[in-house]
Write a protein that holds these residues in place. Sequence first.
Motif, short mmCIF file in Angstrom:
data_model
loop_
_atom_site.label_atom_id
_atom_site.label_comp_id
_atom_site.label_asym_id
_atom_site.label_seq_id
_atom_site.Cartn_x
_atom_site.Cartn_y
_atom_site.Cartn_z
N GLY A 72 -1.62 46.03 48.55
CA GLY A 72 -1.61 45.31 49.82
C GLY A 72 -2.81 44.43 50.07
O GLY A 72 -3.00 43.94 51.18
N SER A 73 -3.64 44.23 49.05
CA SER A 73 -4.86 43.44 49.22
C SER A 73 -4.73 42.05 48.61
O SER A 73 -3.87 41.79 47.76
N ARG A 74 -5.62 41.18 49.03
CA ARG A 74 -5.75 39.83 48.46
C ARG A 74 -7.21 39.55 48.21
O ARG A 74 -8.08 40.07 48.90
N MET A 75 -7.46 38.71 47.21
CA MET A 75 -8.83 38.35 46.87
C MET A 75 -8.98 36.85 46.76
O MET A 75 -8.11 36.16 46.21
N ALA A 76 -10.10 36.34 47.27
CA ALA A 76 -10.49 34.95 47.08
C ALA A 76 -11.88 34.97 46.47
O ALA A 76 -12.79 35.62 47.01
N ILE A 77 -12.04 34.29 45.35
CA ILE A 77 -13.32 34.27 44.63
C ILE A 77 -13.79 32.83 44.57
O ILE A 77 -13.11 31.97 44.03
N THR A 78 -14.97 32.57 45.13
CA THR A 78 -15.45 31.20 45.22
C THR A 78 -16.79 31.05 44.52
O THR A 78 -17.60 31.98 44.49
N GLY A 79 -17.03 29.88 43.94
CA GLY A 79 -18.31 29.67 43.28
C GLY A 79 -18.46 28.25 42.77
O GLY A 79 -17.50 27.48 42.69
N ASP A 80 -19.69 27.93 42.41
CA ASP A 80 -20.06 26.61 41.90
C ASP A 80 -20.73 26.80 40.55
O ASP A 80 -21.84 27.32 40.47
N MET A 81 -20.07 26.41 39.50
CA MET A 81 -20.58 26.64 38.15
C MET A 81 -21.83 25.82 37.83
O MET A 81 -22.47 26.04 36.80
N THR A 82 -22.18 24.88 38.69
CA THR A 82 -23.39 24.08 38.45
C THR A 82 -24.61 24.70 39.12
O THR A 82 -25.72 24.16 39.02
N GLN A 83 -24.43 25.82 39.83
CA GLN A 83 -25.55 26.45 40.54
C GLN A 83 -25.67 27.92 40.16
O GLN A 83 -25.68 28.80 41.01
N ILE A 84 -25.76 28.18 38.87
CA ILE A 84 -25.90 29.55 38.38
C ILE A 84 -27.37 29.96 38.40
O ILE A 84 -28.22 29.29 37.80
#
Length: 332
Positions: free
Chosen positions: A267-279
């Motif tokens: 019953g869960s949902r996931m949103a994963i956000t990120g910027d690969m230029t700012q590691i």
Amino acid sequence: MLAISELQAAPETSTVERTLSFPDNRLLIDLCGEFDRHLTQVEKALAIVITRRGNELVLHGEAAARGAEILQQLYARLEAGRDVEPGDVEGAIRMRNEPSEPADQLEMFRGEAVEIRTRKKTVEPRTPAQKAYVKSLFAQELVFGIGPAGTGKTYLAVATAVSMFLEGHVDKIILSRPAVEAGERLGFLPGTEKEKMDPYMRPLYDALYDFLPAKQVDKLIEEKQIEIAPLAFMRGRTLSNAYVVLDEAQNATTMQMKMFLTRLGEGSRMAITGDMTQIDLPRGVPSGLVEAEKILRNVPEIGFARFRSVDVVRHPMVAKIIEAYEQASPQT
């Protein structure tokens, strides 16, 4: 109803003139904006000239037809009782170039508008990439939002989480970030571990306060219906009936990312956000977001939304800064 007329000028001038007549002068004033700033936005974006004559707007230029469609769309928005702000004008300009698509089966996507309804405001995507992202957030259980700062990745994900929570689709909201700075910079801050982490988690709090009254946010946090915690706190848990958002995911290691993804419960949902230029990970430590994108991109049940500098919805200068850095980066 709007009255529209078009006049094609002499071939040597190669200029199109389009006239729009508006029945409600009050709405026309709102359409133009304070000191005609909304018209100025459209003029600059399309390289046209707009002249006001009583209850008419006359558009001159090669893109006059496009400008007329944008103004018609914004006027219809006003007729529906909704405000028009500079961000809405910018969104209408960007969305005008979006290809047509089949009608969505979800109730909230019937018709033209794509909206996220929260307690304090209604959030609308302002670029085609944002629109596709929002649809994916509602339609799929796991979605990655990847792109530069200012493209609304986290903001839209948190808005979706709040909307689904208010509608009763999930029982709680969990917002998380990898605390890559906790071992050094945060150690110099006074207070408990939570007090040290709060400044780092502040963007997530700010997003929540944008969608819910402050007192309600504080009460929901106290009742554990909203959790804001570092990524490390997710280990060993099964996150069921929750909307989970992992922000700054480019700073999660490969093992942390795998650990987080496997927390997804019934019953869960996931949103994963990120910027690969700012590691910000130490040199030689691979980013879990980069690895996850390579490993999972061909899994059909997982959504991937990719943003570019053209999707930046902060100050226009932010997009120019990102583009400049992209051009200055060594080609690989």
